[in-house]
Design a protein around this motif. Structure first.
Motif, mmCIF file in Angstrom:
data_model
loop_
_atom_site.group_PDB
_atom_site.id
_atom_site.type_symbol
_atom_site.label_atom_id
_atom_site.label_comp_id
_atom_site.label_asym_id
_atom_site.label_seq_id
_atom_site.Cartn_x
_atom_site.Cartn_y
_atom_site.Cartn_z
ATOM 1 N N ARG A 1 6.716 3.577 -5.058
ATOM 2 C CA ARG A 1 6.760 2.287 -4.662
ATOM 3 C C ARG A 1 6.533 1.264 -5.979
ATOM 4 N NH1 ARG A 1 3.821 0.938 0.599
ATOM 5 N NH2 ARG A 1 4.167 2.819 1.738
ATOM 6 N N LYS A 2 6.773 -0.256 -5.763
ATOM 7 C CA LYS A 2 6.534 -1.092 -6.838
ATOM 8 C C LYS A 2 5.153 -1.433 -6.729
ATOM 9 C CE LYS A 2 8.748 -5.180 -6.258
ATOM 10 N NZ LYS A 2 8.964 -6.781 -5.733
ATOM 11 N N ILE A 3 4.593 -1.281 -8.164
ATOM 12 C CA ILE A 3 3.357 -1.202 -8.618
ATOM 13 C C ILE A 3 2.821 -2.638 -8.679
ATOM 14 C CG2 ILE A 3 1.451 -0.566 -10.136
ATOM 15 C CD1 ILE A 3 3.331 1.796 -10.550
ATOM 16 N N CYS A 4 1.919 -3.211 -7.909
ATOM 17 C CA CYS A 4 1.391 -4.834 -8.028
ATOM 18 C C CYS A 4 -0.107 -4.640 -8.640
ATOM 19 C CB CYS A 4 1.497 -5.398 -6.726
ATOM 20 S SG CYS A 4 2.771 -5.464 -5.982
ATOM 21 N N SER A 5 -0.264 -4.908 -10.061
ATOM 22 C CA SER A 5 -1.443 -4.865 -10.694
ATOM 23 C C SER A 5 -2.391 -6.354 -10.587
ATOM 24 C CB SER A 5 -1.301 -4.597 -12.419
ATOM 25 O OG SER A 5 -0.831 -3.456 -12.480
ATOM 26 N N ILE A 6 -3.484 -6.275 -10.076
ATOM 27 C CA ILE A 6 -4.147 -7.578 -9.730
ATOM 28 C C ILE A 6 -5.390 -7.261 -10.569
ATOM 29 C CG2 ILE A 6 -5.508 -8.812 -8.165
ATOM 30 C CD1 ILE A 6 -3.524 -7.372 -5.908
ATOM 31 N N VAL A 7 -5.791 -8.426 -11.406
ATOM 32 C CA VAL A 7 -7.032 -8.252 -12.046
ATOM 33 C C VAL A 7 -7.720 -9.993 -11.851
ATOM 34 C CG1 VAL A 7 -8.397 -8.593 -14.298
ATOM 35 C CG2 VAL A 7 -6.281 -6.830 -13.923
ATOM 36 N N ASP B 1 9.696 -5.313 0.663
ATOM 37 C CA ASP B 1 9.518 -3.999 -0.323
ATOM 38 C C ASP B 1 8.343 -3.388 -0.255
ATOM 39 O OD1 ASP B 1 11.824 -4.979 -1.436
ATOM 40 O OD2 ASP B 1 10.891 -5.965 -3.257
ATOM 41 N N LYS B 2 8.189 -1.884 -0.405
ATOM 42 C CA LYS B 2 7.141 -1.190 -0.614
ATOM 43 C C LYS B 2 6.385 -1.331 -1.730
ATOM 44 C CE LYS B 2 8.181 0.754 3.713
ATOM 45 N NZ LYS B 2 7.217 0.410 4.768
ATOM 46 N N LYS B 3 5.040 -1.648 -1.660
ATOM 47 C CA LYS B 3 4.209 -2.121 -2.770
ATOM 48 C C LYS B 3 3.010 -1.221 -2.788
ATOM 49 C CE LYS B 3 5.704 -6.709 -2.156
ATOM 50 N NZ LYS B 3 6.321 -6.817 -0.869
ATOM 51 N N LEU B 4 2.605 -0.895 -3.779
ATOM 52 C CA LEU B 4 1.428 -0.291 -4.185
ATOM 53 C C LEU B 4 0.241 -1.299 -5.173
ATOM 54 C CD1 LEU B 4 -0.020 2.733 -4.017
ATOM 55 C CD2 LEU B 4 0.570 2.761 -6.431
ATOM 56 N N LEU B 5 -0.804 -1.724 -4.317
ATOM 57 C CA LEU B 5 -1.739 -2.509 -4.943
ATOM 58 C C LEU B 5 -2.729 -1.728 -5.713
ATOM 59 C CD1 LEU B 5 0.065 -4.435 -2.877
ATOM 60 C CD2 LEU B 5 -2.162 -5.544 -2.271
ATOM 61 N N VAL B 6 -2.837 -2.148 -6.898
ATOM 62 C CA VAL B 6 -3.733 -1.513 -7.745
ATOM 63 C C VAL B 6 -4.754 -2.470 -8.624
ATOM 64 C CG1 VAL B 6 -2.800 0.640 -8.281
ATOM 65 C CG2 VAL B 6 -2.282 -1.294 -10.023
ATOM 66 N N GLY B 7 -5.953 -2.370 -8.812
ATOM 67 C CA GLY B 7 -6.767 -3.370 -9.221
ATOM 68 C C GLY B 7 -7.642 -3.733 -8.337
ATOM 69 N N ASN B 8 -8.130 -5.268 -8.548
ATOM 70 C CA ASN B 8 -8.902 -5.897 -7.890
ATOM 71 C C ASN B 8 -8.670 -6.427 -6.372
ATOM 72 O OD1 ASN B 8 -10.178 -7.327 -10.681
ATOM 73 N ND2 ASN B 8 -11.097 -5.459 -10.018
ATOM 74 N N TRP B 9 -7.773 -5.534 -5.818
ATOM 75 C CA TRP B 9 -7.284 -6.019 -4.284
ATOM 76 C C TRP B 9 -8.579 -6.048 -3.369
ATOM 77 C CZ3 TRP B 9 -8.742 -2.325 -0.989
ATOM 78 C CH2 TRP B 9 -8.831 -1.149 -1.442
ATOM 79 N N ASP B 10 -9.601 -5.371 -3.659
ATOM 80 C CA ASP B 10 -10.887 -5.426 -2.683
ATOM 81 C C ASP B 10 -11.769 -6.658 -2.784
ATOM 82 O OD1 ASP B 10 -11.282 -4.705 -5.382
ATOM 83 O OD2 ASP B 10 -13.106 -3.590 -4.866
ATOM 84 N N LEU B 11 -11.257 -7.390 -3.819
ATOM 85 C CA LEU B 11 -11.933 -9.027 -3.822
ATOM 86 C C LEU B 11 -11.364 -9.998 -3.426
ATOM 87 C CD1 LEU B 11 -13.319 -8.591 -7.681
ATOM 88 C CD2 LEU B 11 -14.612 -7.922 -5.738
#
Length: 234
Positions: free
Chosen positions: A107-113, A155-165
């Motif tokens: 998937r497309k990777i979405c980095s979140i900080v 788009d199919k995305k993979l969320l990594v990082g601070n998505w839980d916030l």
């Protein structure tokens, strides 16, 4: 020779020692960066592994984005150790480290900080053989605008990082977005990217290293105050 890897950019502080493979590591939660606590934990790593500072041939550190004070502490500790030993510092972008940790996804990777003030650093990547390729440039974004970017297409995305916030049900429940680890940057994530940069000699000179804040800090902490808090002894 060994590498010390550090991540101090968020709520979780971590350090790890590597000799090609992981030797030992620690991680703890700290809402406020603490130089003395970080140094004490690093010293425990050395004692636990019977490794001396002089055995290091480089430090990889998380240079942001993230929390201002934590990033400054990470840089000061890295500069203090590397300056006394004459070894290089390799700065690693935390968004890149998160994406690389998930590079086996299709998937497309979405980095979140999280960078505070209800704002986030955000960047997207495409997985490629052996790594990731940056799709967009990093940007500072609010949760509302992040919702538009993540839920606005199929788009199919993979969320990594601070998505839980994020505390945004539309993002977290979006059928095209998969929530994944890592949920925050760790020293191990930093090492995996830093080692590639080190081996390819792709890092700045000691005096050229900068922190990637991505916006002005809430409070300015003078560098001399940080330096006074950091003492190094062999």
């Amino acid at each position: 020779m060994y590498k010390l890897s550090l991540s101090t950019s968020g709520q979780y502080i971590s350090a790890a020692i590597f000799d090609e493979k992981l030797v030992s590591s620690f991680i703890f939660k700290s809402d406020k960066g603490s130089t003395s606590l970080l140094l004490n934990q690093i010293e425990e790593l050395f004692n636990k592994t019977n490794i001396k500072r002089k055995d290091l041939d480089g430090i990889y550190f998380d240079n942001g984005p993230g929390y201002y004070t934590g990033l400054r502490i990470g840089l000061s500790v890295s500069q203090g150790i590397c300056g006394s030993l004459g070894i290089p510092i390799v700065p690693v972008n935390g968004l890149d480290a998160l994406a690389f940790a998930a590079h086996t996804s299709h998937r497309k990777i979405c980095s979140i900080v999280d960078i505070k003030r209800n704002e986030y650093a955000y960047c997207t990547y495409n997985p490629v053989p052996g790594g990731v390729a940056k799709e967009t440039e990093p940007e500072v974004i609010t949760v509302d605008n992040l919702e538009i970017k993540i839920t606005g297409d199929s788009d199919k995305k993979l969320l990594v990082g601070n998505w839980d916030l994020l505390n945004n049900k539309k993002i977290l429940n979006d059928s095209n977005a998969k929530l994944a680890d890592p949920r925050f940057v760790t020293a191990e994530n930093i090492f995996n990217v830093g080692e590639r940069l080190f081996q390819s000699n792709n890092y700045p000179n000691f005096n050229e290293i900068q922190i990637n804040y991505m916006r002005e800090p809430d409070v300015t902490l003078p560098k001399e105050n940080l330096v006074k808090m950091v003492n190094f002894y062999d």
